[in-house]
Design a protein around this motif. Sequence first.
Motif, PDB file in Angstrom:
ATOM      1  N   ILE A  99       1.109  -1.167   0.047  1.00  0.00           N
ATOM      2  CA  ILE A  99       0.310   0.276  -0.122  1.00  0.00           C
ATOM      3  C   ILE A  99       1.317   0.993  -0.268  1.00  0.00           C
ATOM      4  N   THR A 100       1.002   2.096  -0.756  1.00  0.00           N
ATOM      5  CA  THR A 100       1.499   3.678  -0.714  1.00  0.00           C
ATOM      6  C   THR A 100       0.132   4.854  -0.263  1.00  0.00           C
ATOM      7  N   ASN A 101       1.329   5.787   0.074  1.00  0.00           N
ATOM      8  CA  ASN A 101      -0.077   6.151   0.241  1.00  0.00           C
ATOM      9  C   ASN A 101      -0.669   7.289  -0.530  1.00  0.00           C
ATOM     10  N   SER A 102      -0.204   6.648  -2.243  1.00  0.00           N
ATOM     11  CA  SER A 102      -1.012   7.446  -2.858  1.00  0.00           C
ATOM     12  C   SER A 102      -2.638   6.719  -3.326  1.00  0.00           C
ATOM     13  N   VAL A 103      -3.181   5.286  -2.580  1.00  0.00           N
ATOM     14  CA  VAL A 103      -3.748   4.250  -2.979  1.00  0.00           C
ATOM     15  C   VAL A 103      -5.004   4.794  -1.717  1.00  0.00           C
ATOM     16  N   ASP A 104      -6.574   4.517  -2.973  1.00  0.00           N
ATOM     17  CA  ASP A 104      -8.008   5.271  -1.515  1.00  0.00           C
ATOM     18  C   ASP A 104      -7.940   3.490  -1.039  1.00  0.00           C
ATOM     19  N   VAL A 105      -7.655   3.994   0.120  1.00  0.00           N
ATOM     20  CA  VAL A 105      -7.547   2.433   1.109  1.00  0.00           C
ATOM     21  C   VAL A 105      -9.040   1.079   1.531  1.00  0.00           C
ATOM     22  N   GLU A 106     -10.530   2.235   0.968  1.00  0.00           N
ATOM     23  CA  GLU A 106     -11.644   1.207   0.553  1.00  0.00           C
ATOM     24  C   GLU A 106     -11.331   0.823  -0.541  1.00  0.00           C
ATOM     25  N   ASP A 107     -11.361   1.315  -1.685  1.00  0.00           N
ATOM     26  CA  ASP A 107     -11.059   0.299  -2.892  1.00  0.00           C
ATOM     27  C   ASP A 107     -10.273  -0.681  -2.898  1.00  0.00           C
ATOM     28  N   VAL A 108      -8.809  -0.132  -2.043  1.00  0.00           N
ATOM     29  CA  VAL A 108      -8.132  -1.583  -1.564  1.00  0.00           C
ATOM     30  C   VAL A 108      -8.735  -2.732  -1.178  1.00  0.00           C
ATOM     31  N   ILE A 109     -10.091  -2.292  -0.227  1.00  0.00           N
ATOM     32  CA  ILE A 109      -9.932  -3.182   0.497  1.00  0.00           C
ATOM     33  C   ILE A 109     -11.246  -3.959   0.146  1.00  0.00           C
ATOM     34  N   GLN A 110     -12.412  -3.452  -1.177  1.00  0.00           N
ATOM     35  CA  GLN A 110     -13.004  -3.471  -1.729  1.00  0.00           C
ATOM     36  C   GLN A 110     -12.809  -4.828  -2.643  1.00  0.00           C
ATOM     37  N   SER A 111     -11.278  -4.373  -3.417  1.00  0.00           N
ATOM     38  CA  SER A 111     -11.043  -5.328  -4.002  1.00  0.00           C
ATOM     39  C   SER A 111     -10.377  -7.008  -3.334  1.00  0.00           C
ATOM     40  N   ALA A 112      -9.677  -5.934  -2.380  1.00  0.00           N
ATOM     41  CA  ALA A 112      -9.604  -7.802  -1.539  1.00  0.00           C
ATOM     42  C   ALA A 112      -9.662  -8.513  -1.412  1.00  0.00           C
ATOM     43  N   VAL A 113     -11.158  -8.048  -0.340  1.00  0.00           N
ATOM     44  CA  VAL A 113     -12.874  -8.785  -0.061  1.00  0.00           C
ATOM     45  C   VAL A 113     -13.076  -9.847  -1.327  1.00  0.00           C
ATOM     46  N   LYS A 114     -13.390  -8.732  -2.062  1.00  0.00           N
ATOM     47  CA  LYS A 114     -13.801  -9.663  -3.271  1.00  0.00           C
ATOM     48  C   LYS A 114     -12.570 -10.922  -3.809  1.00  0.00           C
ATOM     49  N   GLN A 115     -11.379 -10.799  -3.891  1.00  0.00           N
ATOM     50  CA  GLN A 115     -10.617 -11.687  -4.335  1.00  0.00           C
ATOM     51  C   GLN A 115     -10.743 -12.744  -3.382  1.00  0.00           C
ATOM     52  N   ILE A 116     -10.762 -12.418  -2.334  1.00  0.00           N
ATOM     53  CA  ILE A 116     -10.797 -13.241  -0.901  1.00  0.00           C
ATOM     54  C   ILE A 116     -11.874 -14.348  -1.284  1.00  0.00           C
ATOM     55  N   PHE A 117     -13.423 -13.843  -0.750  1.00  0.00           N
ATOM     56  CA  PHE A 117     -14.289 -14.838  -0.948  1.00  0.00           C
ATOM     57  C   PHE A 117     -14.561 -14.955  -2.294  1.00  0.00           C
ATOM     58  N   TYR A 118     -13.976 -15.146  -3.113  1.00  0.00           N
ATOM     59  CA  TYR A 118     -14.112 -15.739  -4.251  1.00  0.00           C
ATOM     60  C   TYR A 118     -13.522 -17.272  -4.107  1.00  0.00           C
ATOM     61  N   ARG A 119     -12.583 -17.374  -3.714  1.00  0.00           N
ATOM     62  CA  ARG A 119     -12.173 -18.668  -3.208  1.00  0.00           C
ATOM     63  C   ARG A 119     -13.002 -19.186  -2.062  1.00  0.00           C
ATOM     64  N   LEU A 120     -13.901 -18.469  -2.180  1.00  0.00           N
ATOM     65  CA  LEU A 120     -14.772 -19.366  -0.705  1.00  0.00           C
ATOM     66  C   LEU A 120     -15.514 -20.538  -1.287  1.00  0.00           C
ATOM     67  N   PRO A 121     -15.311 -22.060  -1.309  1.00  0.00           N
ATOM     68  CA  PRO A 121     -16.048 -22.071  -2.863  1.00  0.00           C
ATOM     69  C   PRO A 121     -17.343 -22.996  -1.202  1.00  0.00           C
ATOM     70  N   ILE A 122     -18.905 -21.958  -1.785  1.00  0.00           N
ATOM     71  CA  ILE A 122     -19.369 -22.272  -1.249  1.00  0.00           C
ATOM     72  C   ILE A 122     -21.030 -20.890  -2.726  1.00  0.00           C
ATOM     73  N   HIS A 123     -21.863 -21.959  -3.120  1.00  0.00           N
ATOM     74  CA  HIS A 123     -23.046 -21.307  -4.069  1.00  0.00           C
ATOM     75  C   HIS A 123     -23.554 -21.316  -3.886  1.00  0.00           C
ATOM     76  N   HIS A 124     -24.655 -21.282  -3.039  1.00  0.00           N
ATOM     77  CA  HIS A 124     -26.281 -21.775  -2.505  1.00  0.00           C
ATOM     78  C   HIS A 124     -26.318 -20.027  -3.916  1.00  0.00           C
ATOM     79  N   LYS A 125     -28.218 -20.693  -4.390  1.00  0.00           N
ATOM     80  CA  LYS A 125     -29.422 -19.779  -5.159  1.00  0.00           C
ATOM     81  C   LYS A 125     -28.927 -18.526  -3.636  1.00  0.00           C
ATOM     82  N   SER A 126     -29.327 -16.864  -4.270  1.00  0.00           N
ATOM     83  CA  SER A 126     -29.987 -15.801  -3.571  1.00  0.00           C
ATOM     84  C   SER A 126     -30.703 -15.859  -3.114  1.00  0.00           C
ATOM     85  N   ARG A 127     -31.269 -15.471  -1.851  1.00  0.00           N
ATOM     86  CA  ARG A 127     -32.354 -15.441  -0.923  1.00  0.00           C
ATOM     87  C   ARG A 127     -33.383 -14.409  -1.457  1.00  0.00           C
TER      88      ARG A 127
END
Length: 179
Positions: free
Chosen positions: A151-179
């Motif tokens: 992380i550098t001083n010029s990044v938007d931390v919220e954007d970094v968090i959102q991208s990281a969370v998406k990448q992480i949970f993409y790897r969670l092997p659970i896929h139920h039909k949305s309720r």
Amino acid sequence: LITFLASCSGSNHTFSDRDNKVDLQQYKTYAWIAPGDTVLNAKRKDKLFGGYIVRVSDEELKKKGMTVDTSHPDAVFMFETQIHERVEYSQTATMSVGVGYGGPGYYVGGSVPVAGGEIKSTQVQDGMLTFTMYDTKSGNVLWTGGTRETITNSVDVEDVIQSAVKQIFYRLPIHHKSR
């Protein structure tokens, strides 16, 4: 595993691991638990975005068909953040002027540095975000996922968090039909 990831170079490393003996599809509800001492964690600099991490994670888990149940969840998630500060050093190019003189049987030469060769230091932060999923009945770890990013001083931390969370949970092997 985390020590290995922390020693890797590069800007982003995402990983996950799971208990292959357990069918994760049986887990449909979840709740959050705080890591360690919550009073201590509330004062840590790297916990400032805890609410945002939970909010973004809830969105990703909802896409997988999971729902929040704080009374009787099938699983509980815990997240941990770490920030490691380090210094990177670089050297600017060296320019030299050379002077030489030759004669019969000998050669005299020399060079005098004119400019450059300066050492510069840059403060860099490595941020790590990991999630652990536990079975509420047995307390066993079911799944772990995380990412490490420079992380550098010029990044938007919220954007970094959102991208990281998406990448992480993409790897969670659970896929139920949305309720």
